[in-house]
Design a protein around this motif. Structure first.
Motif, short mmCIF file in Angstrom:
data_model
loop_
_atom_site.label_atom_id
_atom_site.label_comp_id
_atom_site.label_asym_id
_atom_site.label_seq_id
_atom_site.Cartn_x
_atom_site.Cartn_y
_atom_site.Cartn_z
N TYR B 28 0.67 -1.16 0.33
CA TYR B 28 0.37 0.06 -0.16
C TYR B 28 0.92 1.02 -0.10
CZ TYR B 28 -3.90 3.19 1.21
OH TYR B 28 -5.06 4.14 0.87
N ILE B 34 -4.83 -1.81 -2.01
CA ILE B 34 -5.17 -3.17 -0.76
C ILE B 34 -4.96 -4.06 -2.16
CG2 ILE B 34 -6.96 -3.52 0.58
CD1 ILE B 34 -7.85 -1.39 1.24
N PHE B 36 -5.56 -7.41 -2.12
CA PHE B 36 -7.22 -8.53 -1.42
C PHE B 36 -6.08 -9.36 -1.75
CE2 PHE B 36 -10.04 -5.45 -0.93
CZ PHE B 36 -10.65 -6.22 -0.30
N VAL B 219 -8.73 -15.54 3.53
CA VAL B 219 -9.31 -14.71 3.38
C VAL B 219 -9.11 -13.90 5.25
CG1 VAL B 219 -11.90 -14.44 2.44
CG2 VAL B 219 -10.91 -15.87 2.02
N LEU B 223 -7.57 -10.44 5.84
CA LEU B 223 -8.64 -8.96 6.08
C LEU B 223 -7.96 -8.51 8.02
CD1 LEU B 223 -12.24 -9.50 5.66
CD2 LEU B 223 -10.68 -8.25 4.65
N PHE B 226 -4.83 -6.82 7.50
CA PHE B 226 -4.97 -5.48 7.03
C PHE B 226 -5.52 -4.49 8.01
CE2 PHE B 226 -7.87 -1.79 4.59
CZ PHE B 226 -6.83 -1.41 3.95
N ILE B 234 -1.15 3.18 7.98
CA ILE B 234 -0.94 2.07 6.21
C ILE B 234 0.35 2.63 5.76
CG2 ILE B 234 -2.40 2.95 4.99
CD1 ILE B 234 -2.80 -0.21 4.83
N PHE B 268 -13.07 -6.06 13.09
CA PHE B 268 -13.55 -5.27 12.27
C PHE B 268 -14.81 -4.24 13.40
CE2 PHE B 268 -14.35 -9.26 9.80
CZ PHE B 268 -14.20 -9.09 9.17
N LEU B 271 -11.90 -2.03 13.29
CA LEU B 271 -11.27 -1.45 12.29
C LEU B 271 -11.77 0.32 12.21
CD1 LEU B 271 -10.74 -1.59 8.90
CD2 LEU B 271 -12.69 -2.54 8.56
N ILE B 272 -13.05 -0.08 12.41
CA ILE B 272 -14.39 1.00 12.12
C ILE B 272 -14.06 2.24 12.90
CG2 ILE B 272 -16.74 1.38 11.71
CD1 ILE B 272 -17.57 -1.14 11.17
N LEU B 275 -10.76 4.07 11.64
CA LEU B 275 -11.10 4.44 10.52
C LEU B 275 -12.26 6.06 10.76
CD1 LEU B 275 -12.21 2.05 7.71
CD2 LEU B 275 -10.25 3.58 8.02
#
Lengths: 312, 291, 259
Positions: B28, B34, B36, B219, B223, B226, B234, B268, B271-272, B275
């Motif tokens: 990145y 990204i 994937f 998978v 994620l 990431f 990042i 997650f 993450l949120i 962000l």
């Protein structure tokens, strides 16, 4: 009241398609297998068009659309199976709760841009899925049994409503506001467009119809499980929109129809289907990144003769 | 002393996330993509290690190195075939291509060998060491040691070698780097090679530690790695390490508190939150769009 | 006479990280004036524009527009108050038609709701018709009406610049901010642009703030000029005064030596 020619063409086309298919079903020519594919096709079109308003029109890159589909599926199923409400009420409830979920997710995340927005929507969709996975009331990982109550008529009506609402939104000052965000967010802001508002509106409308699609889905397949709504489902929907052409409603409809047929034929070879999907996705991005239709609509293909006056 | 055991588990898991996160963050940082497919390179690394150990009956370290080398080659091929043409494309086109590559790798593997899981052979002795009254498995210690060695090696490459200097230059300004005579294409390939090698190593370590591998195993860790990279900021190498370890610890704590079904949601939620509150991450720099 | 003051920017400054990009700028615009903002590259001209239009929030100082403090307002809110702008690097909606570009800026002249548009109620049709009509009027002024169905990206460069001004005007501004409108134009096009600016100023009763490198244009049409250098105002006055100001001469000559 004046309505555009395109509106009448669309109405007549919709009626003819409905009449023909209904005739074939009543006449016993289309058996349950084909009826099922048609319902699946309708659901996929609704999903594609509802993501089109978010990605294609407003330019907000969401890859968590399956999450809102899940909300619609579960809440409509709760309405009909647990609360004993009639199906139309269930469908409506599923759609409305999905729209509320879209609003709640959209407000904090839509200030993010590009990759970050994509990954945040994916995160929210996974959180939604994990919540359903952990709630025993809706069956947890085993899923929830739902009666088969929808018919081709419900599914087709869903498609027609989805297309009319999203197309009418697009062809208005609100739609232009949303498109201006896709084209250049800073310029849109400078021209007096409340960009946050329109992003959230588009996201909420998209979630509403993803919820409706999910609600119809739930009442067509006897059982709903959280794994159905994982991010592979989100990618499936994304593929319709991208392949059809980012910004083209008719493109996403055509792609959804085409890919439903392809996957029906490849139903017994799921790996082959995914390999073909992914190869198509890569090749389209490398050689025709605007997708099948670009931002054009299928109606514009018939207008070439009339235009062409102004040359620069 | 239960919590020390959990701490060790968390660090082991976190080390694996950190190794994968490094590849995400490096790629990145240099081409703003990204990748994937990175999680799937991790999966391929695990399978390469598996076949190397079970078919050729070689030890852990040779298998680790074979896996790293092959993954580096795979990473470069992915970059050259799919991503190179996309340098001037939109971010959305690049991201969709990456998703496509990821699906292609996963389902090609399933196509050839089926989706069934595989049990990793026991290549390391199952002993444990008693530290302060706690039994810590030797595998955990080995994982940590390998991770630390690889990270020191990476720091050395990035800060002390010519290619490392080129990588830092390209990530700051690719055009200026090109004008200064740096071969940008080769530098980007080198970045993919190093990142993919680390993912390959993580794959083998994962296999040895958790003993169960399958074609879609990349998978979720992909994620989450990431997320770890975003959490750390990042583009930042120390950020990826700290982010990976933190995420591993958080997940272990959530599981230890009896919420193991919610474990994946924790990542997650982090993450949120990051962000929304500080999208540049712990070690990241703020960027501003030019008007 | 304060009611005449349209822009009152006092001690305005902005800091990016540790760097003070602009500081202590005092800038006043009276109703109906045409004022230039000049300075060497990197002097902070566009940054000043961005602070006035709400793209950046100033770190220091206050900006008032028509007596209203702009603190905390987003660009679209500032635009609604009666200010609009063009961009240094043209920012048209490239995949929209010329007409739709103007219609976007006309967004707020119609009031029909989303529901009204979705259900195609009468207010939708009357609102859209009004927007269409007004947008075409704007295009006519700029001689762009013949291109109304072309995509903006297909217009030649000079026309794109004109379209950007037409679009800015469609947002109904009292104050128009033009960021290097003559950039990339040949002398004939620049001359036409000068006439156009003079015309719209009179026609729409506008106040104009203009960033420009073309000294001929600035000296030719501006009544007053502000000069920025290294993020600070170094002079303001009539074109004559600016021409003879030693600080300004030094700033510009200094820049040439640097090059």
């Amino acid at each position: 009241m004046k309505k555009s020619k395109a509106f009448w063409v669309f109405s007549v086309l919709a009626l003819v398609i409905y009449a023909v298919v209904q005739g074939l079903i009543s006449g016993g020519i289309l058996d349950l297998y084909y009826q099922n594919i048609l319902v699946q096709m309708c659901i996929n079109i609704m999903l594609a068009v509802s993501l089109h308003i978010i990605i294609g029109i407003t330019g907000q890159f969401s890859i968590g659309h399956a999450g809102f589909m899940a909300v619609g599926a579960y809440f409509s199923a709760i309405a009909t199976m647990k609360l004993g409400l009639p199906l139309p009420v269930g469908l409506l409830l599923g759609a409305v709760v999905a729209a509320l979920a879209g609003l709640l997710v959209g407000i904090p995340t839509l200030r993010l841009k590009g990759d970050y927005l994509a990954i945040a929507t994916l995160g929210f969709a996974e959180i939604i899925r994990i919540i359903f996975l952990n709630v025993d009331y809706v069956g947890g990982a085993a899923g929830m049994v739902v009666m088969n109550m929808t018919t081709w008529t419900y599914a087709f009506a869903g498609v027609v409503i989805t297309i009319i609402v999203i197309s009418n939104f697009t062809k208005s000052r609100h739609g232009r506001g949303a498109i201006s965000i896709r084209e250049d967010e800073i310029a849109a802001d400078a021209m007096g467009i409340n960009t946050t508002y329109y992003k959230v509106v588009a996201f909420t409308i998209g979630s509403l119809f993803a919820g409706l699609a999910g609600a119809i889905y739930a009442h067509n397949f006897f059982i709903i499980q959280p794994t159905t709504f994982n991010f592979l489902k989100s990618f499936d929907i994304l593929i319709y929109v991208v392949l059809g052409g980012l910004g083209s409603l008719s493109g996403s409809v055509i792609a959804a129809i085409f890919l439903t047929v392809v996957s029906a034929y490849l139903a017994n070879f799921p790996e082959t289907r995914m390999i073909i999907y992914s190869l198509v996705l890569i090749l389209v991005m490398l050689y025709r990144p605007t997708g099948l239709m670009g931002t054009k609509e299928i109606t514009s293909l018939f207008k070439f003769g009339k235009k062409g006056g102004t040359k620069i | 002393m239960e919590w020390i055991q959990q701490l060790v588990n968390g660090i082991s898991l976190g080390s694996i996330y950190a190794l994968i996160a490094l590849g995400y963050t490096m790629v990145y940082g240099i081409i703003k993509l990204i990748n994937f497919a990175h999680g799937d390179v991790f999966m391929l690394g695990a399978f390469i290690g598996f076949y190397a150990i079970s078919r050729w009956e070689i030890g852990f370290f040779p298998a680790l190195i074979i896996s790293m080398v092959l993954c580096a080659i795979i990473g470069v091929i992915i970059e050259r075939v799919a991503y190179k043409r996309l340098r001037s494309a939109t971010r959305i086109a690049a991201l969709i291509t990456a998703i496509g590559v990821s699906l292609l790798i996963e389902y090609t593997v399933i196509f050839f060998r089926g989706a069934s899981p595989e049990a990793y052979p026991e290549v390391l002795p199952k002993s444990s060491i008693n530290i302060l009254g706690v039994n810590i498995s030797s595998i955990s210690i080995l994982i940590l040691a390998v991770t630390i060695v690889l990270m020191i090696l990476l720091q050395f490459i990035v800060h002390k070698t010519k290619i490392g200097k080129a990588m830092r230059a390209v990530s700051l300004d690719a055009d200026a780097a090109r004008l200064m005579g740096i071969n940008v294409d080769n530098t980007i390939s080198a970045t993919f090679a190093i990142g993919s090698a680390l993912a390959g190593a993580a794959g083998v370590i994962f296999g040895v530690y958790y003993t169960r591998i399958e074609p879609l195993m990349g998978v979720l860790p992909g994620l989450k790695a990431f997320i770890a990279a975003v959490f750390g900021g990042i583009g930042s190498i120390p950020g990826a390490m700290v982010g990976g370890l933190s995420l591993g610890l958080v997940e272990t704590v959530v599981s230890a508190l009896g919420f193991s079904l919610w474990r994946d949601a924790a990542a997650f939620v982090i993450l949120i939150l990051i962000l929304i509150l500080k999208p540049s991450g712990i070690f990241g720099k703020n960027t501003r769009e030019k008007v | 006479m304060t009611s005449n003051l349209l822009i009152k920017a006092e001690n305005v400054g902005i800091q990016f990280g540790g760097l003070k990009a602009v500081q202590n700028v005092n800038l006043y615009l009276n109703q109906g004036e045409l004022v230039g903002l000049i300075g060497p590259n990197g002097a902070g001209k566009t940054t000043t524009f961005n602070m006035i239009t709400g793209v950046y929030q100033p770190t220091f100082g206050t900006i008032a527009f028509d007596g209203k403090n702009l603190k905390g307002l987003k660009p679209y809110q500032v635009t609604k108050l009666g200010m609009s702008r063009t961009f240094q690097n043209i920012r048209l909606f490239k995949d929209l038609s010329v007409l739709d570009n103007v219609k976007v800026a006309n967004h707020n002249i119609a009031k029909h709701s989303i529901i009204s548009s979705i259900l195609r109620l009468p207010s939708h049709f009357s609102g859209e018709a009004k927007m269409e009509q007004e947008s075409i009027e704007f295009l006519k002024i700029f001689g762009l009406d013949v291109y109304k169905d072309e995509l903006a990206k297909n217009l030649p460069y000079g026309m794109q610049r004109r379209l950007e001004i037409a679009r800015a005007l469609a947002a109904k501004p009292k104050l128009l901010l033009l960021d290097e409108p003559a950039a990339g134009m040949n002398p004939q096009e620049t001359h036409d642009l000068m006439e156009l600016i003079a015309f719209i100023r009179k026609e729409f009763n506008l106040t104009i703030l203009l960033i420009e490198h073309d000294m001929h244009l600035v000296m030719g049409i501006c009544e007053r000029i502000y000069v920025l250098d290294h993020g600070q105002l170094i002079a303001d006055g009539t074109p004559e005064e600016i021409r003879n100001n030693p600080k300004v001469i030094e700033a510009y000559l200094g820049e040439e030596v640097d090059d």
